[in-house]
Design an enzyme around this catalytic site. Structure first.
Site, PDB file in Angstrom:
ATOM      1  N   ASN A  88     -10.279   1.566   7.414  1.00  0.00           N
ATOM      2  CA  ASN A  88     -11.685   1.601   7.828  1.00  0.00           C
ATOM      3  C   ASN A  88     -11.899   1.465   9.323  1.00  0.00           C
ATOM      4  O   ASN A  88     -13.023   1.610   9.801  1.00  0.00           O
ATOM      5  CB  ASN A  88     -12.480   0.534   7.073  1.00  0.00           C
ATOM      6  CG  ASN A  88     -12.515   0.802   5.578  1.00  0.00           C
ATOM      7  OD1 ASN A  88     -12.107   1.870   5.110  1.00  0.00           O
ATOM      8  ND2 ASN A  88     -12.998  -0.153   4.824  1.00  0.00           N
ATOM      9  N   ASN A 138     -14.424   6.243   4.430  1.00  0.00           N
ATOM     10  CA  ASN A 138     -14.724   5.256   5.476  1.00  0.00           C
ATOM     11  C   ASN A 138     -13.854   5.418   6.717  1.00  0.00           C
ATOM     12  O   ASN A 138     -14.324   5.212   7.836  1.00  0.00           O
ATOM     13  CB  ASN A 138     -14.599   3.837   4.927  1.00  0.00           C
ATOM     14  CG  ASN A 138     -15.720   3.494   3.979  1.00  0.00           C
ATOM     15  OD1 ASN A 138     -16.811   4.043   4.065  1.00  0.00           O
ATOM     16  ND2 ASN A 138     -15.451   2.592   3.049  1.00  0.00           N
ATOM     17  N   TYR A 188      -5.688  -0.533   9.727  1.00  0.00           N
ATOM     18  CA  TYR A 188      -6.254  -0.414   8.392  1.00  0.00           C
ATOM     19  C   TYR A 188      -7.220   0.766   8.397  1.00  0.00           C
ATOM     20  O   TYR A 188      -7.767   1.160   9.426  1.00  0.00           O
ATOM     21  CB  TYR A 188      -6.941  -1.692   7.894  1.00  0.00           C
ATOM     22  CG  TYR A 188      -5.953  -2.761   7.497  1.00  0.00           C
ATOM     23  CD1 TYR A 188      -5.172  -2.623   6.353  1.00  0.00           C
ATOM     24  CD2 TYR A 188      -5.801  -3.908   8.267  1.00  0.00           C
ATOM     25  CE1 TYR A 188      -4.263  -3.598   5.987  1.00  0.00           C
ATOM     26  CE2 TYR A 188      -4.896  -4.893   7.906  1.00  0.00           C
ATOM     27  CZ  TYR A 188      -4.132  -4.733   6.768  1.00  0.00           C
ATOM     28  OH  TYR A 188      -3.238  -5.693   6.423  1.00  0.00           O
ATOM     29  N   HIS A 229      -4.816   5.754  -1.400  1.00  0.00           N
ATOM     30  CA  HIS A 229      -5.388   5.712  -0.058  1.00  0.00           C
ATOM     31  C   HIS A 229      -4.354   5.972   1.036  1.00  0.00           C
ATOM     32  O   HIS A 229      -4.707   6.065   2.203  1.00  0.00           O
ATOM     33  CB  HIS A 229      -6.041   4.353   0.162  1.00  0.00           C
ATOM     34  CG  HIS A 229      -7.390   4.393   0.802  1.00  0.00           C
ATOM     35  ND1 HIS A 229      -8.195   5.504   0.867  1.00  0.00           N
ATOM     36  CD2 HIS A 229      -8.100   3.404   1.414  1.00  0.00           C
ATOM     37  CE1 HIS A 229      -9.315   5.206   1.477  1.00  0.00           C
ATOM     38  NE2 HIS A 229      -9.283   3.947   1.834  1.00  0.00           N
ATOM     39  N   TYR A 266       0.814  -1.221   0.000  1.00  0.00           N
ATOM     40  CA  TYR A 266       0.000   0.000   0.000  1.00  0.00           C
ATOM     41  C   TYR A 266       0.849   1.275   0.000  1.00  0.00           C
ATOM     42  O   TYR A 266       0.311   2.377   0.019  1.00  0.00           O
ATOM     43  CB  TYR A 266      -0.896   0.041   1.239  1.00  0.00           C
ATOM     44  CG  TYR A 266      -1.860  -1.107   1.326  1.00  0.00           C
ATOM     45  CD1 TYR A 266      -2.907  -1.229   0.433  1.00  0.00           C
ATOM     46  CD2 TYR A 266      -1.717  -2.083   2.312  1.00  0.00           C
ATOM     47  CE1 TYR A 266      -3.788  -2.299   0.510  1.00  0.00           C
ATOM     48  CE2 TYR A 266      -2.600  -3.142   2.404  1.00  0.00           C
ATOM     49  CZ  TYR A 266      -3.629  -3.238   1.490  1.00  0.00           C
ATOM     50  OH  TYR A 266      -4.498  -4.284   1.568  1.00  0.00           O
TER      51      TYR A 266
END
Length: 176
Positions: free
Chosen positions: A66, A112, A64, A19, A14
């Site tokens: 969310n 989110n 993470y 994101h 990531y």
């Protein structure tokens, strides 16, 4: 005390995804202030220092995206901080690509991670710095888009945006 939460997802896969703009901004800010992410506590990696005569924590949640609110709650509670001392930094599809916007409060919108922070903390009253990643191309699901790597050809532009976002975080910390 000020606590900056750079939202993102941990792990090499990531590292430079859309994101992870919050993580990248947190890293940029820590580099500017010669701080290192040394502590692992409260479900986050923490760089700690002082700025403008007050304690500063820069946090990369390890929950993470969310579930970012879990880390925020733990850090805020441990340090007996007020939500007005929290600054959230995150990617945003709802503002133009490569733009940086500051908002002093409000809902989590379509993000989110922000929605989770607002839900867990039961507060919308904290500043946030939003980094515009633009909308996904047609026929690309949102989840696939935000977790995709920023193309190498666009990274200089995104690095500039991250620098501008770090500038805005510093202004918030200094009360400018």
């Amino acid at each position: 005390m000020k606590i900056v939460f750079g939202l993102g997802n941990f792990g090499d896969k990531y590292a430079y995804t859309y994101h992870n703009m919050g993580f990248l901004t947190a890293e940029c800010l820590a580099d500017r202030l010669s701080l290192k992410f040394k502590k692992r506590e409260c479900d986050g990696l923490i760089a700690e220092g002082n700025l403008c005569g007050e304690k500063l924590l820069i946090v990369k949640p390890l929950t993470y995206m969310n579930l970012s609110g879990l880390c925020v709650k733990q850090v805020v509670n441990k340090h007996k901080a007020d939500m007005r001392d929290v600054i959230a930094v995150f990617d945003d599809i709802d503002i133009p690509r490569l733009s940086v916007r500051v908002r002093m409060n409000g809902s989590g919108g379509t993000h989110n991670g922000m929605r989770n922070i607002v839900d867990v903390m039961k507060s919308e009253d904290f500043p946030r710095v939003r980094l515009g990643i633009g909308r996904p191309p047609e026929h690309v699901p949102l989840g696939d888009y935000v977790l995709s790597e920023v193309p190498k050809s666009d990274r200089r532009d995104f690095a500039d945006m991250i620098e501008r976002a770090a500038d805005e975080v510093l202004k918030l910390i200094r009360g400018e």
